[in-house]
Design a protein around this motif. Structure first.
Motif, PDB file in Angstrom:
ATOM      1  N   UNK A 115      -7.899   7.249   5.963  1.00 13.74           N
ATOM      2  CA  UNK A 115      -9.107   7.443   6.753  1.00 13.74           C
ATOM      3  C   UNK A 115      -9.204   6.484   7.934  1.00 13.74           C
ATOM      4  N   UNK A 116      -8.817   5.211   7.744  1.00 18.13           N
ATOM      5  CA  UNK A 116      -9.011   4.216   8.814  1.00 18.13           C
ATOM      6  C   UNK A 116      -7.721   3.515   9.233  1.00 18.13           C
ATOM      7  N   UNK A 117      -6.578   3.915   8.654  1.00 16.33           N
ATOM      8  CA  UNK A 117      -5.320   3.284   9.014  1.00 16.33           C
ATOM      9  C   UNK A 117      -4.973   2.135   8.084  1.00 16.33           C
ATOM     10  N   UNK A 118      -3.876   1.473   8.392  1.00 19.71           N
ATOM     11  CA  UNK A 118      -3.390   0.359   7.570  1.00 19.71           C
ATOM     12  C   UNK A 118      -3.809  -0.980   8.173  1.00 19.71           C
ATOM     13  N   UNK A 119      -3.438  -2.069   7.510  1.00 22.87           N
ATOM     14  CA  UNK A 119      -3.731  -3.401   8.039  1.00 22.87           C
ATOM     15  C   UNK A 119      -3.048  -3.573   9.392  1.00 22.87           C
ATOM     16  N   UNK A 120      -3.740  -4.237  10.299  1.00 16.51           N
ATOM     17  CA  UNK A 120      -3.183  -4.505  11.622  1.00 16.51           C
ATOM     18  C   UNK A 120      -2.103  -5.576  11.497  1.00 16.51           C
ATOM     19  N   UNK A 121      -0.871  -5.213  11.785  1.00 18.16           N
ATOM     20  CA  UNK A 121       0.258  -6.108  11.528  1.00 18.16           C
ATOM     21  C   UNK A 121       0.393  -7.234  12.545  1.00 18.16           C
ATOM     22  N   UNK A 122      -0.481  -7.250  13.538  1.00 22.65           N
ATOM     23  CA  UNK A 122      -0.489  -8.375  14.468  1.00 22.65           C
ATOM     24  C   UNK A 122      -1.218  -9.576  13.885  1.00 22.65           C
TER      25      UNK A 122
ATOM     26  N   UNK B 201      -7.170   6.048  -0.605  1.00 20.57           N
ATOM     27  CA  UNK B 201      -7.486   7.036   0.422  1.00 20.57           C
ATOM     28  C   UNK B 201      -8.016   6.401   1.707  1.00 20.57           C
ATOM     29  N   UNK B 202      -8.488   5.137   1.631  1.00 14.72           N
ATOM     30  CA  UNK B 202      -9.032   4.512   2.830  1.00 14.72           C
ATOM     31  C   UNK B 202      -7.945   4.318   3.888  1.00 14.72           C
ATOM     32  N   UNK B 203      -6.695   4.165   3.454  1.00 11.60           N
ATOM     33  CA  UNK B 203      -5.611   3.982   4.414  1.00 11.60           C
ATOM     34  C   UNK B 203      -5.368   5.257   5.217  1.00 11.60           C
TER      35      UNK B 203
ATOM     36  N   UNK C 208       0.829  -1.211   0.000  1.00 13.16           N
ATOM     37  CA  UNK C 208       0.000   0.000   0.000  1.00 13.16           C
ATOM     38  C   UNK C 208       0.862   1.259   0.000  1.00 13.16           C
ATOM     39  N   UNK C 209       1.977   1.210   0.706  1.00 11.37           N
ATOM     40  CA  UNK C 209       2.869   2.356   0.771  1.00 11.37           C
ATOM     41  C   UNK C 209       3.664   2.533  -0.523  1.00 11.37           C
ATOM     42  N   UNK C 210       3.840   1.455  -1.271  1.00 15.18           N
ATOM     43  CA  UNK C 210       4.625   1.496  -2.510  1.00 15.18           C
ATOM     44  C   UNK C 210       3.780   1.849  -3.722  1.00 15.18           C
ATOM     45  N   UNK C 211       2.581   1.290  -3.815  1.00 12.92           N
ATOM     46  CA  UNK C 211       1.734   1.455  -5.002  1.00 12.92           C
ATOM     47  C   UNK C 211       1.353   2.917  -5.196  1.00 12.92           C
ATOM     48  N   UNK C 212       1.230   3.306  -6.455  1.00 16.55           N
ATOM     49  CA  UNK C 212       1.016   4.723  -6.779  1.00 16.55           C
ATOM     50  C   UNK C 212      -0.418   5.048  -7.194  1.00 16.55           C
ATOM     51  N   UNK C 213      -1.228   4.042  -7.497  1.00 17.75           N
ATOM     52  CA  UNK C 213      -2.537   4.300  -8.098  1.00 17.75           C
ATOM     53  C   UNK C 213      -3.607   4.654  -7.067  1.00 17.75           C
ATOM     54  N   UNK C 214      -4.776   5.041  -7.580  1.00 11.68           N
ATOM     55  CA  UNK C 214      -5.911   5.412  -6.725  1.00 11.68           C
ATOM     56  C   UNK C 214      -6.627   4.191  -6.168  1.00 11.68           C
ATOM     57  N   UNK C 215      -6.601   3.074  -6.909  1.00 14.91           N
ATOM     58  CA  UNK C 215      -7.208   1.827  -6.468  1.00 14.91           C
ATOM     59  C   UNK C 215      -6.107   0.778  -6.316  1.00 14.91           C
TER      60      UNK C 215
END
Length: 426
Positions: A291-298, A287-289, A189-196
């Motif tokens: 708004x609600x954060x990233x995947x929970x890495x636990x 944009x959802x990242x 998610x941090x690497x990808x450049x697109x909107x979707x």
């Protein structure tokens, strides 16, 4: 229960616009029914077989009832038989029966605004053969303007890096040394450049239309995630059949909306966020990242076991946004072939399920999550244990011990990691 219910079987892809498939010959089989490349239903044939064509039509109609309840107006029994025959023989009759839902989803007008850009993220670890097949199919996409990001998650060799360099140089390669599927998803998610961002797995075969269909499915601005149908690629082993029948990713053959109303309806007893879809076929607005954060890495592989995707869908709905499921956006998944691999997978599923429910409660304090763990889940397994006592030879009991052990392991995992960081530091 008959042993043939779990034996290997051939998959029959039946295209209804070509007519009603031939009467089965008595083999154990799995039927998938299509209409113009739209999945409409599926059917297991085990020990009870149709005796004639009329009964075979009834078998097919029963497997199509979910999709037909969405795409067609209510039909009586004779009309259903007439409709089934009309798939090939009378297209005019068929078109008259289609509801506006079909036309709205599959016959969209040309968009007045440009479609969003899209990146495909594949998280992989030490599976170069499967990844090669996955990427090869992606490069057959009808959509050509999209980015592919491969996240190499804590590999033990340079196989993936060499594969990308030699055979797929246009693919963006990222090495993520920390083991964990949700860690890899966040890196993507941090690497990808697109909107979707469309996520799939290295053991998945996508269709040529998959990328373009995902791009077209984010018309509603409240839609933050889209998922699709996951179909078994093969059912060659008993383990693959068992998984598909009781643990598979098939979420049905009609489009579904998981919005604020759905969330509120289930909140008192726990929201079954896993019904939204499967991580093998999911996409998000970037944009959802924010708004609600990233995947929970636990969560997920390398940590609790799984359920990082369902926990994320839960968070999206809890924050007032919408997830959508479209069965016409489908992929093929290569299920685990051996009983030993499946045993480990099911243990991880229940471990991840319980830990994710506890994570959801930790974040939102929704009492329904505790209700699920303290009442619903224990009652479910009490019924399963009772069934196992009454039917000790049923293979439905095969992994009940692993399931229960996984549940307790999920509690233990959460208590150990409840104070660990949730997300990556940006």
């Amino acid at each position: 229960m008959s042993k043939t219910a779990y034996s290997s079987r051939k998959i029959h892809h039946c295209h209804l616009e070509e007519g009603i498939p031939a009467l089965p010959n008595g083999e154990a089989a799995y039927y998938l029914f299509w209409y113009n490349n739209i999945p409409m239903g599926h059917l297991w044939l085990d020990s009870i077989y149709p005796k004639d064509l009329t009964e075979w039509e009834s078998f097919i109609i029963n497997s199509l009832k979910q999709a037909w309840s969405f795409y067609f107006k209510p039909l009586n029994v004779s009309e259903k038989h007439q409709l089934l025959r009309a798939f090939k023989d009378n297209p005019t009759y068929l078109n008259e029966q289609f509801s506006s839902n079909y036309k709205k989803i599959f016959q969209r007008p040309t968009p007045t605004t440009s479609l969003p850009s899209i990146s495909v993220v594949i998280c992989t670890r030490n599976r170069t053969s499967a990844l090669r097949e996955c990427l090869t199919r992606l490069f057959l996409s009808t959509e050509k303007n999209f980015e592919i990001v491969v996240v190499d998650n804590a590999p033990s060799d340079n196989g993936t890096a060499e594969l990308i360099k030699k055979e797929f140089p246009s693919v963006t390669y990222v090495l993520e040394p920390r083991k964990g599927l949700d860690i890899a998803r966040n890196t993507g998610a941090l690497t990808a450049k697109a909107e979707i961002l469309a996520y799939t797995d290295d053991d998945v075969i996508v269709t040529p239309e998959w990328v373009s269909q995902i791009r077209q499915s984010f018309e509603d601005p409240l839609t933050m995630s889209v998922t699709g149908l996951v179909i078994p690629y093969r059912l060659d082993t008993e383990a693959q059949c068992f998984f598909e029948r009781f643990w598979g990713f098939n979420k049905g053959h009609q489009p579904l909306i998981f919005d604020k109303a759905y969330f509120a309806k289930h909140l008192p007893v726990g929201v079954p966020a896993w019904d939204v879809g499967a991580g093998a076929n999911m996409a998000f607005r970037k944009t959802v990242f924010e708004k609600v954060g990233y995947f929970d890495e636990r969560l997920d592989v390398g940590a609790s076991g799984c359920s990082g995707d369902s926990e994320y869908w839960y968070r999206i709905m809890a924050e007032g946004f919408t997830c959508r499921y479209f069965p016409h956006i489908y992929v093929y998944h290569q299920h685990r072939e051996s009983w030993d691999d499946l045993k480990k997978q099911i243990f991880a599923y229940m471990r991840g399920n319980v830990s994710s429910v506890l994570v959801q409660y930790q974040k939102y304090h929704h009492q329904g999550e505790l209700y699920r763990l303290r009442k619903s889940l224990p009652l479910y397994y009490l019924k399963r244990i009772k069934f196992a006592i009454l039917h000790p030879k049923s293979r439905h009991n095969k992994f009940i011990l692993e399931e229960i052990k996984g549940c307790f392991s999920g509690w233990k995992f959460f208590l150990k990691h409840k104070d660990s960081p949730f997300y990556p530091e940006i």
